[in-house]
Enzyme design. Sequence first.
Site, PDB file in Angstrom:
ATOM      1  N   GLY A 186      -2.864  -0.660  -8.631  1.00  0.00           N
ATOM      2  CA  GLY A 186      -1.702   0.179  -8.896  1.00  0.00           C
ATOM      3  C   GLY A 186      -0.565  -0.048  -7.926  1.00  0.00           C
ATOM      4  O   GLY A 186       0.282   0.817  -7.735  1.00  0.00           O
ATOM      5  N   LYS A 187      -0.513  -1.233  -7.309  1.00  0.00           N
ATOM      6  CA  LYS A 187       0.499  -1.497  -6.290  1.00  0.00           C
ATOM      7  C   LYS A 187       1.737  -2.175  -6.851  1.00  0.00           C
ATOM      8  O   LYS A 187       2.869  -1.827  -6.495  1.00  0.00           O
ATOM      9  CB  LYS A 187      -0.096  -2.365  -5.174  1.00  0.00           C
ATOM     10  CG  LYS A 187      -1.271  -1.722  -4.441  1.00  0.00           C
ATOM     11  CD  LYS A 187      -1.876  -2.683  -3.433  1.00  0.00           C
ATOM     12  CE  LYS A 187      -3.087  -2.087  -2.731  1.00  0.00           C
ATOM     13  NZ  LYS A 187      -3.697  -3.035  -1.760  1.00  0.00           N
ATOM     14  N   VAL A 188       1.546  -3.184  -7.704  1.00  0.00           N
ATOM     15  CA  VAL A 188       2.684  -3.936  -8.231  1.00  0.00           C
ATOM     16  C   VAL A 188       2.588  -4.055  -9.743  1.00  0.00           C
ATOM     17  O   VAL A 188       1.497  -4.057 -10.314  1.00  0.00           O
ATOM     18  CB  VAL A 188       2.781  -5.352  -7.615  1.00  0.00           C
ATOM     19  CG1 VAL A 188       2.817  -5.278  -6.096  1.00  0.00           C
ATOM     20  CG2 VAL A 188       1.645  -6.241  -8.062  1.00  0.00           C
ATOM     21  N   ASP A 211       0.795  -1.233   0.000  1.00  0.00           N
ATOM     22  CA  ASP A 211       0.000   0.000   0.000  1.00  0.00           C
ATOM     23  C   ASP A 211       0.823   1.278   0.000  1.00  0.00           C
ATOM     24  O   ASP A 211       0.262   2.370  -0.143  1.00  0.00           O
ATOM     25  CB  ASP A 211      -0.942   0.014   1.205  1.00  0.00           C
ATOM     26  CG  ASP A 211      -2.187  -0.835   0.971  1.00  0.00           C
ATOM     27  OD1 ASP A 211      -2.378  -1.300  -0.162  1.00  0.00           O
ATOM     28  OD2 ASP A 211      -2.955  -1.027   1.936  1.00  0.00           O
TER      29      ASP A 211
END
Length: 262
Positions: A209-211, A166
């Site tokens: 949109g984290k990894v 996050d």
Amino acid sequence: MSTGANIVDQDFFEALGYRHYVGDPFADDEVLRQQRIDRIYDTYIDEDQLRVCDMTIAEIAENLEKRPYSSREFIEQMAVYLERRGNYGQSVVQAAYQHQVPIFVPAFSDCSAGFGLVHHQWNSPESHLSIDSVRDFRELTQCKLASNYTGLVMIGGGVPKNFAQDTVVAAEMLGFETSMHKYTIQVTVADERDGALSGSTLKEAHSWGKVDKATEQMVFSEATVAFPLIAGYAYHKGNWRDRQPHHLAELFTKPQPKVVTV
């Protein structure tokens, strides 16, 4: 990022001179209870020694300034305690402190530390310290912002997994331009079909949109089988030899970066 069980009940506990013992998962748990032996599947731990660990955490808390602390700050003080008592054993807490590597445990009270901190707060109701999980999140985000790019290697899942992932979203919420985690590996036996966080896929995390899904890998395996293979490959490949240590703990003695308005 870790759990309280790893950092306190296992590492710090053993740094105090105590040990875990090979046990039997089919033992009579009532007999163990009467003998003050706690069972962790096939591992035994002495309840009286664990109480000493609890009270050591309380002692550390009682000797610190009474304010909110991130788990990183408090874990550093655990390392300071070990240094002062002349501990030179194999301790992750102590080694991380010596090399300026921050350790975060967002669910810090969910372990032996929780009992020690409850004791501290109960006996000092007007003036006590606390652990601030929001501060953990903010400091983790600082680590993300201080790095040109980041990657994650996760063993298991749960709260540490979510906090680490996050930081990308948190940085964007604060107005910074940042990138997704460049690569991500997760070793887990959890299944995504039960809806729990530990088994949620890294492909799913891309939608948040984290990894980056181009370089993510779920490894469905028992950790003690898979992780030594991964670590051995990384070590023998040798790329680490040309890398400089980051000393990320030094970030928290410097001013925070200013928010970029977008």
